[in-house]
Design an enzyme around this catalytic site. Structure first.
Site, PDB file in Angstrom:
ATOM      1  N   SER A 160       0.836  -1.193   0.000  1.00 33.84           N
ATOM      2  CA  SER A 160       0.000   0.000   0.000  1.00 33.84           C
ATOM      3  C   SER A 160       0.880   1.255   0.000  1.00 33.84           C
ATOM      4  CB  SER A 160      -0.957  -0.041   1.190  1.00 33.84           C
ATOM      5  OG  SER A 160      -1.935   0.953   1.101  1.00 33.84           O
ATOM      6  N   ASP A 253      -9.687  -3.525  -5.811  1.00 35.16           N
ATOM      7  CA  ASP A 253      -8.913  -2.507  -5.101  1.00 35.16           C
ATOM      8  C   ASP A 253      -8.716  -1.316  -6.043  1.00 35.16           C
ATOM      9  OD1 ASP A 253      -7.024  -0.962  -3.765  1.00 35.16           O
ATOM     10  OD2 ASP A 253      -5.579  -2.576  -3.523  1.00 35.16           O
ATOM     11  N   HIS A 283      -8.307  -4.479  -0.851  1.00 38.17           N
ATOM     12  CA  HIS A 283      -7.084  -3.870  -0.351  1.00 38.17           C
ATOM     13  C   HIS A 283      -6.809  -4.324   1.082  1.00 38.17           C
ATOM     14  CE1 HIS A 283      -3.954  -0.782  -0.540  1.00 38.17           C
ATOM     15  NE2 HIS A 283      -4.234  -0.521   0.724  1.00 38.17           N
TER      16      HIS A 283
END
Length: 312
Positions: A160, A253, A283
């Site tokens: 991320s 995502d 995610h």
């Protein structure tokens, strides 16, 4: 573009998850309320693995002492090293918040994992986090004896926001003739601050991470710098000469397409690149629900890629 169906196992866990501080249905509400996301900066209780020794080190950083959390498996001294960069939308998180993944990497990839406790936005916008991560990489390369690592075998990994900072660190090492990095492992990375891909534009209501949360995260971190290559590595003019990469993206995502795009650009620049798209994943799935079947498969795959790169 319609949002892909969420994996049934993950969907069931999303529906039964509690309503604690971390909102599995969307980060936008948390990022919009600094008092609430401040709670996510607390260091949580961490898992224990008797096969891995954990300690904190403090090194000189760009803004004073920089904390590194070191995970070392019981193995010979000459181990490769993984610089790990935690996620958290640039605004929260800590090495402890992703201790399960760090322990897994250390134990199963047989490497010393060094997780950097970088400065967080919005108090410390770009380039603070990027500078801290690069300082950690330089120290790791120069001081392997300090934590029982071996010289010359370094990978950089993150997910991320941590995937963004990891990619930035690798790019910067190449640009500045810095430490040699053997491999980069990027899990659902945010690598395009313009948020202009189809998934970033159209996946507005996805669980965990949605368009609103992305906009807030980039605003807090990058402000007007989102086009800089160390903020948006996918927009760097030249990606040649970077280390091999494994990029994992989650199908449901908003960051999916920029991860795909980065893999394609790396490959076109001659960088050996493996792209794995996890069907039905949202995610952060492997961190939020590590016991789910698709999470276990993804974590196993991440470890496999790191181990093959560091123990050829």
């Amino acid at each position: 573009m319609s949002v892909p169906a969420v994996d049934p196992g993950i969907q069931s866990l999303l529906e039964t998850a509690g309503t604690g501080v971390f909102p599995v249905r969307g980060l936008d509400a948390v990022l919009a309320g600094p008092r609430r996301y401040a709670l996510l900066r607390a260091h949580p209780d961490t898992p224990v693995d008797d096969r891995v020794k954990v300690k904190n080190l403090y090194i000189p950083g760009p803004a004073g002492h920089l904390r590194l959390r070191v995970y070392r498996p019981g193995a010979p001294e000459d181990l490769p090293v993984i610089l790990y960069v935690h996620g958290g939308a640039y605004t929260y998180g800590s090495p402890e918040a992703e201790e399960g993944r760090a322990l897994r990497y250390a134990r199963d990839a047989q490497a010393v994992v060094v997780s950097v406790d970088y400065r967080l936005a919005p108090e410390h916008p770009y380039p603070a986090a990027a500078d801290d991560a690069y300082a950690a990489l330089a120290w790791i390369a120069a001081s392997p004896a300090e934590f029982g690592g071996g010289p010359g075998r370094i990978a950089v990994a993150g997910g991320s926001a941590g995937g963004n900072i990891a990619a930035s660190t690798v790019l910067r090492a190449r640009d500045q003739a810095g430490p040699r990095v053997l491999f980069q492992s990027l899990t659902y990375p945010g690598v395009d601050g313009s948020l202009s891909t189809a998934s970033a534009r159209e996946f507005t209501g996805t669980p965990v991470l949605n368009r609103g949360a992305l906009e807030l995260a980039v605003r807090y971190y990058a402000k007007d710098s989102h086009a800089a290559p160390y903020v948006s590595p996918v927009r760097a003019a030249d990606l040649s000469g970077l280390p091999p990469a494994c990029i994992a993206v989650a199908e449901a995502d908003p960051l999916r397409d920029e991860g795909r795009d980065y893999a394609a650009r790396l490959s076109a620049a001659g960088v050996t690149t493996e792209l794995v798209q996890v069907p039905g994943a949202v995610h952060g799935f492997d961190l939020l629900f590590p016991w789910a079947r698709i999470s276990e498969r993804s974590l196993t795959d991440q470890v496999r890629a790191l181990r093959e790169a560091l123990h050829p």
